[in-house]
Design an enzyme around this catalytic site. Structure first.
Site, PDB file in Angstrom:
ATOM      1  N   ASP A  67       1.002  -1.151  -0.088  1.00 31.76           N
ATOM      2  CA  ASP A  67       0.192  -0.364   0.243  1.00 31.76           C
ATOM      3  C   ASP A  67       0.373   0.684  -0.048  1.00 31.76           C
ATOM      4  O   ASP A  67       1.894   1.102   0.187  1.00 31.76           O
ATOM      5  CB  ASP A  67      -0.766  -0.211   1.351  1.00 31.76           C
ATOM      6  N   ASN A 135      -7.653  -2.615  13.739  1.00 27.23           N
ATOM      7  CA  ASN A 135      -8.989  -2.334  13.359  1.00 27.23           C
ATOM      8  C   ASN A 135      -8.856  -4.259  12.231  1.00 27.23           C
ATOM      9  O   ASN A 135      -9.765  -4.179  11.917  1.00 27.23           O
ATOM     10  CB  ASN A 135      -9.839  -2.375  12.535  1.00 27.23           C
ATOM     11  N   HIS A 137      -6.583  -4.526   9.946  1.00 24.98           N
ATOM     12  CA  HIS A 137      -7.127  -4.542   8.433  1.00 24.98           C
ATOM     13  C   HIS A 137      -5.357  -5.017   7.881  1.00 24.98           C
ATOM     14  O   HIS A 137      -4.590  -5.532   8.968  1.00 24.98           O
ATOM     15  CB  HIS A 137      -6.880  -2.866   7.674  1.00 24.98           C
ATOM     16  N   GLU A 142      -9.422  -1.635   5.293  1.00 26.27           N
ATOM     17  CA  GLU A 142      -9.908  -1.320   5.710  1.00 26.27           C
ATOM     18  C   GLU A 142     -11.398  -1.804   6.202  1.00 26.27           C
ATOM     19  O   GLU A 142     -11.871  -2.696   5.121  1.00 26.27           O
ATOM     20  CB  GLU A 142     -10.578   0.035   6.042  1.00 26.27           C
TER      21      GLU A 142
HETATM   22  P1  PGA Z   1       1.431  -1.342  12.973  1.00 21.51           P
HETATM   23  O1  PGA Z   1       0.611  -1.108  11.991  1.00 21.51           O
HETATM   24  O2  PGA Z   1       2.957  -1.769  13.038  1.00 21.51           O
HETATM   25  O3  PGA Z   1       2.717   0.208  12.757  1.00 21.51           O
HETATM   26  O4  PGA Z   1       0.912  -0.657  14.421  1.00 21.51           O
HETATM   27  C1  PGA Z   1       0.648  -2.340  10.871  1.00 21.51           C
HETATM   28  C2  PGA Z   1      -0.574  -1.822  10.240  1.00 21.51           C
HETATM   29  O5  PGA Z   1      -1.136  -0.919  10.306  1.00 21.51           O
HETATM   30  O6  PGA Z   1      -0.396  -2.803   9.420  1.00 21.51           O
END
Ligand code: PGA
Length: 256
Positions: A67, A135, A137, A142
């Site tokens: 992404d 959440n 994702h 999302e």
């Molecule tokens: P983070 O993000 O490693 O910064 O917790 C992970 C994600 O949002 O996929």
């Protein structure tokens, strides 16, 4: 799913790095799917150390990223392109010609999505690295009513914007949209290696590991259907989670 319970996050990162290095050793021109965020940083640092020690070689590898924030050029320190260059591509010697990542500042988002979807349709990822959002994702898929097949533009949820604002000087600077690989693209990878840590991820990990629905409301639950997915999770994270029968659980060797 194969769940490897580690003694701590540092061990998860080491084992994740070795897992990736082993895939490139087996197939030097492999297509590796990479992820951003705080979670994979120690695994990338370990990979860079392995390259320095001559234990890993990325010079022939191809990469694709999950992404990118819409609107940010690759020169922006908050862009995922910048992140990848800094943490892995440059120090690990990845050939820039072999890198595929959404162009956040593409002038025509439709043309950019077409480019990414065509790449995904033509190339099957050998090993996809994933982490997870609070959440649930994966990439920036999302919570939604559906699983998207391929790359698309997504409106980030307020929770994700809030969670990622720690890296920006103010929440107003966090982009509201992002390009992301679809759950379908992720599921087509031959294999997946997954790392997560922290109490904030426990609820999402419970949905992935325990018996329960595969639902686009928690996008990572689709991984229950993946035939070759290895998760490195520390003992503190899996505390209180009861993996379903479809999860093969093992303890990481203590000295690994
Ligand atoms: P983070 O993000 O490693 O910064 O917790 C992970 C994600 O949002 O996929």
């Amino acid at each position: 799913m194969r769940l490897v319970i580690t003694k701590d996050y540092a061990q998860s990162a080491r084992l994740t790095a070795r897992h990736i290095a082993a895939a490139v050793k087996k197939k030097p021109e492999a297509l590796l799917g990479f992820a951003t965020g705080s979670t994979p940083i120690p695994a990338y640092a370990e990979l860079v150390e392995m390259v320095k020690r001559g234990e890993a070689d990325f010079t022939k590898a191809h990469t694709v990223n999950l992404d990118e924030y819409a609107g940010l050029p690759g020169s922006d320190p908050n862009s995922y392109r910048f992140f990848m260059d800094q943490h892995l591509f440059v120090p690990a010697g990845v050939n820039p010609a072999n890198v595929t990542i959404p162009r956040g500042d593409a002038p025509d988002s439709h043309a950019e999505l077409k480019r990414l979807r065509e790449f995904s349709a033509a190339h099957r990822t050998d090993l996809q690295l994933l982490s997870i959002g609070v959440n649930g994702h994966i990439g920036f898929n999302e919570p939604a009513d559906i699983f998207h097949d391929s790359y698309h533009l997504v409106a980030l949820t307020q929770q994700t914007i809030q969670s990622n604002s720690r890296l920006f000087s103010s929440i107003a600077e966090v982009p509201t949209h992002a390009y992301t690989m679809g759950a379908g693209d992720i599921m087509r990878a031959h294999s997946i290696v997954f790392i997560a840590t922290g109490d904030s991820k426990r609820q999402a990990m419970r949905a992935v590991l325990e018996d329960g629905p595969v639902t686009p409301e928690v996008q990572a639950t689709i991984l229950k259907f993946h035939p070759n997915c290895t998760l490195y999770l520390d003992a503190a994270l899996v505390e209180g989670i009861a993996p379903g029968l479809f999860v093969q659980v093992e303890q990481a060797p203590k000295d690994a």
